[in-house]
Design a protein around this motif. Structure first.
Motif, PDB file in Angstrom:
ATOM      1  N   GLU A   1       0.839  -1.202   0.000  1.00 46.70           N
ATOM      2  CA  GLU A   1       0.000   0.000   0.000  1.00 46.70           C
ATOM      3  C   GLU A   1       0.880   1.260   0.000  1.00 46.70           C
ATOM      4  O   GLU A   1       1.277   1.709   1.056  1.00 46.70           O
ATOM      5  CB  GLU A   1      -0.917  -0.025   1.219  1.00 46.70           C
ATOM      6  N   TYR A   2       1.168   1.835  -1.184  1.00 48.37           N
ATOM      7  CA  TYR A   2       0.752   1.423  -2.525  1.00 48.37           C
ATOM      8  C   TYR A   2       1.913   1.673  -3.484  1.00 48.37           C
ATOM      9  O   TYR A   2       2.682   2.638  -3.280  1.00 48.37           O
ATOM     10  CB  TYR A   2      -0.454   2.244  -3.011  1.00 48.37           C
ATOM     11  N   PRO A   3       2.046   0.885  -4.550  1.00 48.91           N
ATOM     12  CA  PRO A   3       3.052   1.207  -5.554  1.00 48.91           C
ATOM     13  C   PRO A   3       2.827   2.610  -6.116  1.00 48.91           C
ATOM     14  O   PRO A   3       1.724   2.963  -6.510  1.00 48.91           O
ATOM     15  CB  PRO A   3       2.812   0.145  -6.639  1.00 48.91           C
ATOM     16  N   GLY A   4       3.881   3.415  -6.103  1.00 49.52           N
ATOM     17  CA  GLY A   4       3.781   4.781  -6.616  1.00 49.52           C
ATOM     18  C   GLY A   4       3.313   5.800  -5.620  1.00 49.52           C
ATOM     19  O   GLY A   4       3.235   6.994  -5.938  1.00 49.52           O
TER      20      GLY A   4
ATOM     21  N   GLU B   1       8.745   4.243 -10.855  1.00 46.00           N
ATOM     22  CA  GLU B   1       8.675   2.968 -11.574  1.00 46.00           C
ATOM     23  C   GLU B   1       8.086   1.841 -10.744  1.00 46.00           C
ATOM     24  O   GLU B   1       8.137   0.657 -11.136  1.00 46.00           O
ATOM     25  CB  GLU B   1      10.067   2.571 -12.071  1.00 46.00           C
ATOM     26  N   ASP B   2       7.499   2.154  -9.597  1.00 50.43           N
ATOM     27  CA  ASP B   2       6.954   1.119  -8.721  1.00 50.43           C
ATOM     28  C   ASP B   2       5.931   0.228  -9.417  1.00 50.43           C
ATOM     29  O   ASP B   2       5.883  -0.987  -9.172  1.00 50.43           O
ATOM     30  CB  ASP B   2       6.291   1.752  -7.488  1.00 50.43           C
ATOM     31  N   GLY B   3       5.093   0.809 -10.251  1.00 50.10           N
ATOM     32  CA  GLY B   3       4.047   0.026 -10.906  1.00 50.10           C
ATOM     33  C   GLY B   3       4.623  -1.086 -11.758  1.00 50.10           C
ATOM     34  O   GLY B   3       4.175  -2.238 -11.695  1.00 50.10           O
ATOM     35  N   HIS B   4       5.642  -0.773 -12.562  1.00 53.97           N
ATOM     36  CA  HIS B   4       6.274  -1.803 -13.387  1.00 53.97           C
ATOM     37  C   HIS B   4       7.046  -2.785 -12.520  1.00 53.97           C
ATOM     38  O   HIS B   4       7.020  -4.012 -12.764  1.00 53.97           O
ATOM     39  CB  HIS B   4       7.196  -1.169 -14.415  1.00 53.97           C
ATOM     40  N   ASN B   5       7.731  -2.276 -11.510  1.00 57.95           N
ATOM     41  CA  ASN B   5       8.483  -3.162 -10.619  1.00 57.95           C
ATOM     42  C   ASN B   5       7.554  -4.109  -9.846  1.00 57.95           C
ATOM     43  O   ASN B   5       7.948  -5.228  -9.508  1.00 57.95           O
ATOM     44  CB  ASN B   5       9.336  -2.349  -9.648  1.00 57.95           C
ATOM     45  N   TYR B   6       6.349  -3.652  -9.583  1.00 57.14           N
ATOM     46  CA  TYR B   6       5.339  -4.515  -8.947  1.00 57.14           C
ATOM     47  C   TYR B   6       5.063  -5.730  -9.830  1.00 57.14           C
ATOM     48  O   TYR B   6       5.009  -6.868  -9.346  1.00 57.14           O
ATOM     49  CB  TYR B   6       4.071  -3.703  -8.717  1.00 57.14           C
TER      50      TYR B   6
ATOM     51  N   THR C   1      -6.902   6.071  -9.368  1.00 55.48           N
ATOM     52  CA  THR C   1      -5.573   6.604  -9.670  1.00 55.48           C
ATOM     53  C   THR C   1      -4.488   5.626  -9.247  1.00 55.48           C
ATOM     54  O   THR C   1      -3.535   5.366  -9.994  1.00 55.48           O
ATOM     55  CB  THR C   1      -5.362   7.953  -8.963  1.00 55.48           C
ATOM     56  N   LYS C   2      -4.638   5.072  -8.055  1.00 55.42           N
ATOM     57  CA  LYS C   2      -3.661   4.079  -7.582  1.00 55.42           C
ATOM     58  C   LYS C   2      -3.751   2.795  -8.409  1.00 55.42           C
ATOM     59  O   LYS C   2      -2.719   2.190  -8.741  1.00 55.42           O
ATOM     60  CB  LYS C   2      -3.898   3.765  -6.101  1.00 55.42           C
ATOM     61  N   ALA C   3      -4.957   2.382  -8.735  1.00 56.64           N
ATOM     62  CA  ALA C   3      -5.127   1.163  -9.527  1.00 56.64           C
ATOM     63  C   ALA C   3      -4.482   1.293 -10.897  1.00 56.64           C
ATOM     64  O   ALA C   3      -3.915   0.320 -11.423  1.00 56.64           O
ATOM     65  CB  ALA C   3      -6.612   0.839  -9.677  1.00 56.64           C
ATOM     66  N   ASP C   4      -4.532   2.483 -11.476  1.00 59.28           N
ATOM     67  CA  ASP C   4      -4.013   2.683 -12.821  1.00 59.28           C
ATOM     68  C   ASP C   4      -2.491   2.651 -12.887  1.00 59.28           C
ATOM     69  O   ASP C   4      -1.917   2.614 -13.988  1.00 59.28           O
ATOM     70  CB  ASP C   4      -4.538   3.998 -13.395  1.00 59.28           C
ATOM     71  N   ARG C   5      -1.820   2.650 -11.748  1.00 56.70           N
ATOM     72  CA  ARG C   5      -0.363   2.488 -11.758  1.00 56.70           C
ATOM     73  C   ARG C   5       0.032   1.032 -11.967  1.00 56.70           C
ATOM     74  O   ARG C   5       1.182   0.733 -12.274  1.00 56.70           O
ATOM     75  CB  ARG C   5       0.235   2.988 -10.436  1.00 56.70           C
ATOM     76  N   LEU C   6      -0.911   0.136 -11.766  1.00 59.49           N
ATOM     77  CA  LEU C   6      -0.633  -1.295 -11.881  1.00 59.49           C
ATOM     78  C   LEU C   6      -0.828  -1.765 -13.314  1.00 59.49           C
ATOM     79  O   LEU C   6      -1.730  -1.300 -14.014  1.00 59.49           O
ATOM     80  CB  LEU C   6      -1.550  -2.086 -10.947  1.00 59.49           C
ATOM     81  N   GLU C   7      -0.001  -2.690 -13.741  1.00 60.13           N
ATOM     82  CA  GLU C   7      -0.121  -3.294 -15.067  1.00 60.13           C
ATOM     83  C   GLU C   7      -1.016  -4.526 -14.919  1.00 60.13           C
ATOM     84  O   GLU C   7      -0.551  -5.661 -14.794  1.00 60.13           O
ATOM     85  CB  GLU C   7       1.268  -3.649 -15.594  1.00 60.13           C
TER      86      GLU C   7
ATOM     87  N   VAL D   1     -15.021  -2.644  -9.399  1.00 58.85           N
ATOM     88  CA  VAL D   1     -14.966  -3.904 -10.148  1.00 58.85           C
ATOM     89  C   VAL D   1     -14.932  -3.630 -11.642  1.00 58.85           C
ATOM     90  O   VAL D   1     -14.100  -4.182 -12.388  1.00 58.85           O
ATOM     91  CB  VAL D   1     -16.162  -4.803  -9.788  1.00 58.85           C
ATOM     92  N   ARG D   2     -15.835  -2.794 -12.111  1.00 58.81           N
ATOM     93  CA  ARG D   2     -15.894  -2.497 -13.545  1.00 58.81           C
ATOM     94  C   ARG D   2     -14.595  -1.864 -14.036  1.00 58.81           C
ATOM     95  O   ARG D   2     -14.144  -2.124 -15.159  1.00 58.81           O
ATOM     96  CB  ARG D   2     -17.090  -1.597 -13.852  1.00 58.81           C
ATOM     97  N   HIS D   3     -13.976  -1.056 -13.184  1.00 53.47           N
ATOM     98  CA  HIS D   3     -12.718  -0.411 -13.564  1.00 53.47           C
ATOM     99  C   HIS D   3     -11.624  -1.465 -13.753  1.00 53.47           C
ATOM    100  O   HIS D   3     -10.891  -1.430 -14.755  1.00 53.47           O
ATOM    101  CB  HIS D   3     -12.303   0.601 -12.494  1.00 53.47           C
ATOM    102  N   TYR D   4     -11.519  -2.394 -12.825  1.00 56.12           N
ATOM    103  CA  TYR D   4     -10.488  -3.431 -12.953  1.00 56.12           C
ATOM    104  C   TYR D   4     -10.753  -4.343 -14.147  1.00 56.12           C
ATOM    105  O   TYR D   4      -9.816  -4.735 -14.869  1.00 56.12           O
ATOM    106  CB  TYR D   4     -10.392  -4.245 -11.665  1.00 56.12           C
ATOM    107  N   LEU D   5     -12.005  -4.678 -14.386  1.00 52.69           N
ATOM    108  CA  LEU D   5     -12.314  -5.527 -15.540  1.00 52.69           C
ATOM    109  C   LEU D   5     -11.976  -4.800 -16.841  1.00 52.69           C
ATOM    110  O   LEU D   5     -11.435  -5.404 -17.780  1.00 52.69           O
ATOM    111  CB  LEU D   5     -13.781  -5.933 -15.532  1.00 52.69           C
ATOM    112  N   ALA D   6     -12.272  -3.519 -16.902  1.00 49.95           N
ATOM    113  CA  ALA D   6     -11.967  -2.738 -18.097  1.00 49.95           C
ATOM    114  C   ALA D   6     -10.465  -2.628 -18.330  1.00 49.95           C
ATOM    115  O   ALA D   6     -10.011  -2.512 -19.470  1.00 49.95           O
ATOM    116  CB  ALA D   6     -12.583  -1.342 -17.984  1.00 49.95           C
ATOM    117  N   LYS D   7      -9.680  -2.692 -17.247  1.00 43.98           N
ATOM    118  CA  LYS D   7      -8.229  -2.601 -17.347  1.00 43.98           C
ATOM    119  C   LYS D   7      -7.575  -3.946 -17.633  1.00 43.98           C
ATOM    120  O   LYS D   7      -6.349  -4.026 -17.777  1.00 43.98           O
ATOM    121  CB  LYS D   7      -7.654  -2.008 -16.058  1.00 43.98           C
TER     122      LYS D   7
END
Length: 433
Positions: free
Chosen positions: A197-200, A212-217, A250-256, A308-314
């Motif tokens: 809690e939390y990358p980036g 670069e935390d998101g990619h390193n995650y 915003t935090k979720a969007d740092r994750l691949e 949920v919809r945001h994560y599914l869309a990503k």
């Protein structure tokens, strides 16, 4: 199904049914037997023993028989980028983990820990819970709000990732705990859960943060999967890899998300704390559906469904999404009634410390209100307003997870339930019916 079901969710669910195995929603006990429908993940807190909670209560309340996974919170990450066990305020508690002798009256099976026993405490009680409930697994959850400080360092390079992952597997899966015979702690845990809690950034102000935390995650999760699979091949078993991920977009969007999803068994979506007493006006902690009338400045119109919809869309497959639910609530005082029984009203501040477990909120004075359209419940007594999930709402959330092809539900935390395990029973009802 709820009238607010989106086309995205319906399409994603259909896709999951096409590509996922027919038994993807079934939990298994490790011997190939079908067990409970859907994943039911409950957090057991290390520190709960100091307020009277125990693994035995997980058993006697009926929680254990209705869960598939216990997440043990938490394991720490050291400044040198390793998993470790060490005594000290704010550092660790090996006494609670595996050193404290548990008496017969507190033991899951009624048998006290022996003086010469290598592994005692919570870890040994987790073993006993699994022995009594063959469908149940346990994973060590690393980090959390307080212990995510050095995740960024541990994930920064290929060498640091290899070192970190190897240390975690050695400590928690191979069971090489300090001060006991090597391997004595093996068999307590069936996998690893990452709660960074939390990358980036956006977590505790003292955390180390890198752009670069998101990619390193992603790279860290790949390294966990690689080493877990290698260990699993030698042990002829599968080790779980899961992670708790933020509701905030915003935090979720740092994750691949697509890359991470390929490594994990599932992601636990922290679909709670959408609002709370850090805001001066009353709002929902974890409403299921968005309310266009929500006046909040931050997280306006947030909801579990929106997350949920945001994560599914990503790119997260539905069958790898677990819906998080809170077993606690937030309270405000000095709240006028307005036209919605205290909802979306100003306050004079937090009530009774700001948050309480369900097992206390349920006995507070006031009338419970249920907004069925938006999937939210609260209690209001004319001055205090408490946003929390009732058993009825939790059953509906579990049904939502089932209807949309999600992997299941996750609850923070088991010690907040009542002595009868009413909240876990409510989730079980929603997933089983």
């Amino acid at each position: 199904m709820p009238r607010r079901t989106s086309a995205l969710l319906a399409a994603a669910t259909l896709a999951a049914l096409i590509v996922a195995p027919a038994t993807s929603a079934q939990a298994h006990d490790g011997q190939g037997h079908r067990g409970l429908q859907g994943q039911r993940v409950g957090y057991f807190t290390q520190w709960g023993i100091y307020s009277g909670f125990s693994a035995k209560k997980v058993q006697t309340s009926g929680q254990a028989g209705k869960l598939t996974v216990i997440n043990y919170a938490f394991g720490n990450v050291s400044s040198d980028g390793t998993c470790f066990e060490a005594s000290g305020a704010g550092v660790g508690d090996p006494w609670a983990d595996y050193q404290r002798p548990v008496g017969a009256e507190e033991s899951v099976d009624g048998v006290a820990d022996a003086d010469a026993q290598q592994v005692k405490g919570n870890f040994n009680q987790l073993r006993k819970l699994k022995a009594a409930n063959p469908q149940l697994k346990s994973v060590i959850s690393l980090g959390g709000w307080t212990w995510s400080k050095y995740f960024s360092d541990a994930a920064a390079t290929d060498a640091s990732r290899k070192k970190f992952v190897a240390s975690c597997l050695d400590l928690y899966l191979l069971g090489n705990l300090p001060g006991v015979t090597p391997g004595a702690g093996a068999g307590v845990f069936d996998g690893i859960d990452i709660d960074w809690e939390y990358p980036g950034g956006g977590g505790d102000p003292g955390n180390v943060v890198r752009p670069e935390d998101g990619h390193n995650y992603t790279l860290l999760m790949q390294e966990f999967r690689r080493q877990l699979d290698a260990l699993g091949r030698s042990a002829h078993r599968h080790y779980l890899l899961t992670a708790a991920v933020p509701a905030n977009e915003t935090k979720a969007d740092r994750l691949e998300i697509p890359q991470v999803a390929r490594q994990v068994d599932w992601l636990n979506l922290m679909t709670y704390d959408l609002h709370g007493t850090w805001e001066s006006s009353t709002d929902h902690n974890a409403n299921l559906y968005s309310d266009s009338a929500d006046p909040a400045v931050d997280n306006r119109s947030y909801s579990a469904d929106r997350v949920v919809r945001h994560y599914l869309a990503k790119g997260l497959p539905p069958h790898k999404a677990v819906l998080g639910v809170p077993f606690y609530g937030y309270g405000w005082t000095g709240v006028p009634a307005g036209d919605k029984f205290g909802l979306y009203q100003t306050s004079t501040g937090p009530a009774r410390g700001g948050n309480l477990p369900y097992n206390q909120i349920k006995d507070l004075p006031g009338t419970v209100h249920y907004d069925r359209q938006h999937g939210a419940t609260w209690k209001y007594d004319g001055t205090e307003f408490w946003s929390y999930d009732t058993p009825e709402l939790l059953t509906r959330k579990a049904q939502y997870a089932d209807w949309h092809g999600l992997a299941g539900v996750m609850a923070w935390a088991l010690d907040n339930d009542d002595a009868q395990g009413s909240l876990v029973a409510a989730l079980d009802k929603g997933l089983s019916g």
